[in-house]
Write an enzyme that holds these catalytic residues in place. Structure first.
Site, short mmCIF file in Angstrom:
data_model
loop_
_atom_site.label_atom_id
_atom_site.label_comp_id
_atom_site.label_asym_id
_atom_site.label_seq_id
_atom_site.Cartn_x
_atom_site.Cartn_y
_atom_site.Cartn_z
N SER A 180 0.79 -1.23 0.00
CA SER A 180 0.00 0.00 0.00
C SER A 180 0.83 1.28 0.00
O SER A 180 0.33 2.32 -0.39
CB SER A 180 -0.97 -0.01 1.18
OG SER A 180 -0.29 -0.27 2.37
N HIS A 208 -5.61 -3.22 -2.17
CA HIS A 208 -5.34 -2.24 -3.23
C HIS A 208 -5.41 -2.84 -4.63
O HIS A 208 -5.16 -2.15 -5.60
CB HIS A 208 -3.99 -1.56 -3.01
CG HIS A 208 -4.05 -0.47 -2.00
ND1 HIS A 208 -4.59 0.76 -2.27
CD2 HIS A 208 -3.67 -0.44 -0.70
CE1 HIS A 208 -4.53 1.52 -1.19
NE2 HIS A 208 -3.98 0.81 -0.22
N LYS A 239 -12.06 0.64 -0.78
CA LYS A 239 -11.17 1.39 -1.67
C LYS A 239 -11.82 1.54 -3.05
O LYS A 239 -12.74 2.32 -3.19
CB LYS A 239 -9.79 0.75 -1.67
CG LYS A 239 -9.13 0.97 -0.30
CD LYS A 239 -7.80 0.33 -0.09
CE LYS A 239 -7.26 0.79 1.26
NZ LYS A 239 -6.45 -0.22 1.91
C1 LIG Z 1 -6.54 -0.48 3.35
C2 LIG Z 1 -6.00 -1.82 3.60
C3 LIG Z 1 -6.66 -2.69 4.47
C4 LIG Z 1 -7.85 -2.26 5.27
O1 LIG Z 1 -9.01 -2.19 4.50
P1 LIG Z 1 -10.27 -1.41 5.09
O2 LIG Z 1 -11.42 -2.00 4.37
O3 LIG Z 1 -10.05 0.04 4.80
O4 LIG Z 1 -10.29 -1.70 6.55
C5 LIG Z 1 -6.17 -3.97 4.62
N1 LIG Z 1 -5.07 -4.37 3.95
C6 LIG Z 1 -4.40 -3.57 3.11
C7 LIG Z 1 -3.21 -4.08 2.39
C8 LIG Z 1 -4.85 -2.26 2.91
O5 LIG Z 1 -4.18 -1.46 2.09
#
Ligand SMILES: *Cc1c(COP(=O)(O)O)cnc(C)c1O
Length: 392
Positions: A180, A208, A239
């Site tokens: 990320s 992502h 996301k």
């Molecule tokens: C953003 C993210 C999460 C968390 O996801 P949410 O639905 O926002 O809680 C988990 N793992 C990775 C790799 C992320 O980038």
């Protein structure tokens, strides 16, 4: 009130180091342009890859669900809070992901916690990439299994870990699909080959990659044609999907087990109707309008090439996540502040989110950014970068 002086001391240190931040409230919907402090600026910091957060079809789906099913669900899934739409959505997601079953959680964060804390016992070991997301790290803190950390995307280090752990009952290898902060893609074909050689379970966190990589945004497993060879995929609905939530895509037995043992599933109220309905609509849009994903990638290439031409260091990204690495934490925040002055919202990210000396302004373009907006943003980067002597 007294009693928190020790916190204030630490906060003061952060202020002195120039890394103390205040939250930045948006005064508009999440889009390619947003309003901050009464001023319209170009949004380059969201995870709203496909522009779904405020897509008219998504809004309509949410509104209709509220009218028909209300604002909240009134219970956890396992007692009285499972609606037909929850199960219908999970079936739709399973067929989209080409897996036997899925289970939806309130966030990707809690989906990771549920899997890592519940599927392993003290006879097992979890093997994790050192740069995995915080939610994986925290999930690992909750497991009774042994832990083994391998060097970032280093296959020799992973193989060593697999060799060193052969006396455990189960080995689970976990990796982000797309990392990320740097935007690099995990070498999944190699990881899968090693896990097959050493008979280990593979878990990929595709937060992502959901909606970004693979056919119609199915994720890294589909991107690398590895369908059926990765045991557990975690995805997010927060996301590119544009709403909120996370899910585990795996076998029926993993779903059944998590329903009984996944504490973040058992002890939190289920997704409100508006959330589930909008997520479900997003899957339909992904299937009907794959050109949105193409536009996202075109914009990514255009913007990255523009930054590189100006002389910025964008690291080793191979996805829309494009870091502009400046090194020093205070400098990253200065660049971010100047950009905002020049009409671009791009957040500075420093330690502990990234390693010391690797502070950056992290950008993500979306499918909704026009070439004109990207050119405007590049001009702001040029001006701010020269003033701060990051580029010459
Ligand atoms: C953003 C993210 C999460 C968390 O996801 P949410 O639905 O926002 O809680 C988990 N793992 C990775 C790799 C992320 O980038």
């Amino acid at each position: 009130m007294n009693g928190f002086e020790y916190l204030e001391e630490e906060l003061q240190e952060m202020r002195e180091e120039g890394v103390f931040r205040t939250l930045v409230p948006l005064e508009s919907e999440q889009s390619a342009k947003v309003v901050i402090n009464g001023k319209e600026v170009i949004q380059l910091s969201s995870n709203n890859y496909l522009g779904f957060a405020a897509h008219p079809r998504m809004k309509l789906a949410a509104v209709k669900a509220v009218e028909q099913f209300g604002a909240g669900t009134g219970s956890v899934r396992t007692i009285a809070g499972t609606f037909t739409m929850h199960e219908e959505f999970e079936q739709k997601l399973a067929s989209f992901k080409h897996t036997e079953a899925t289970l939806v959680f309130q966030s990707g964060f809690t989906a990771n916690q549920a899997v890592l804390a519940s599927l392993l016992t003290k006879e097992d070991v979890v093997i994790s990439d050192e740069l995995n997301h915080a939610s994986i790290i925290d999930g690992i803190r909750l497991t009774k299994a042994a832990r083994n950390i391998y060097k970032h995307v280093d296959m020799e280090s992973l193989e060593q870990a697999l060799r060193d752990t052969q006396n455990y009952r189960k080995r689970l290898v976990v990796t982000d699909g797309v990392f990320s902060m740097d935007g690099n893609i995990a070498p999944l074909p190699e990881i899968v080959a090693l896990c097959e050689k050493y008979d280990a379970i593979i878990m990929v966190d595709d937060a992502h990659a959901s909606g970004v990589l693979g056919r119609n945004g199915r994720g890294t497993v589909d991107h690398f044609d590895l369908n059926g060879r990765v045991h557990i995929q975690v995805g997010t609905l927060s996301k590119a999907i544009g709403v909120l939530g996370g899910y585990v895509a795996s076998t029926q037995s993993v779903r059944d087990y998590l329903i009984h043992k996944g504490r973040p599933f058992l002890f939190t109220t289920s997704q409100p109707p508006a959330v589930t309905a909008a997520c479900s609509e997003a899957i339909d849009i992904l299937l009907e309008e794959p050109e949105r994903i193409e536009r996202l990638w075109e914009n990514t290439k255009y913007f990255k090439a523009g930054l590189n031409k100006l002389g910025f260091d964008t690291g080793k990204s191979d996805t829309p996540i494009t870091p502009v690495v400046v090194g020093d934490g205070a400098k990253a925040h200065q660049l971010s502040d100047k950009l905002l002055e020049y009409g671009v919202f791009a957040q500075g990210i420093a330690f502990p989110t990234v390693q010391k000396g690797k502070a950056r302004v992290r950008t993500i373009v979306t499918a909704d950014h026009t070439k004109e907006l990207l050119d405007e943003a590049l001009a702001a980067f040029e001006k701010a970068g020269k003033e701060l002597r990051i580029i010459s």
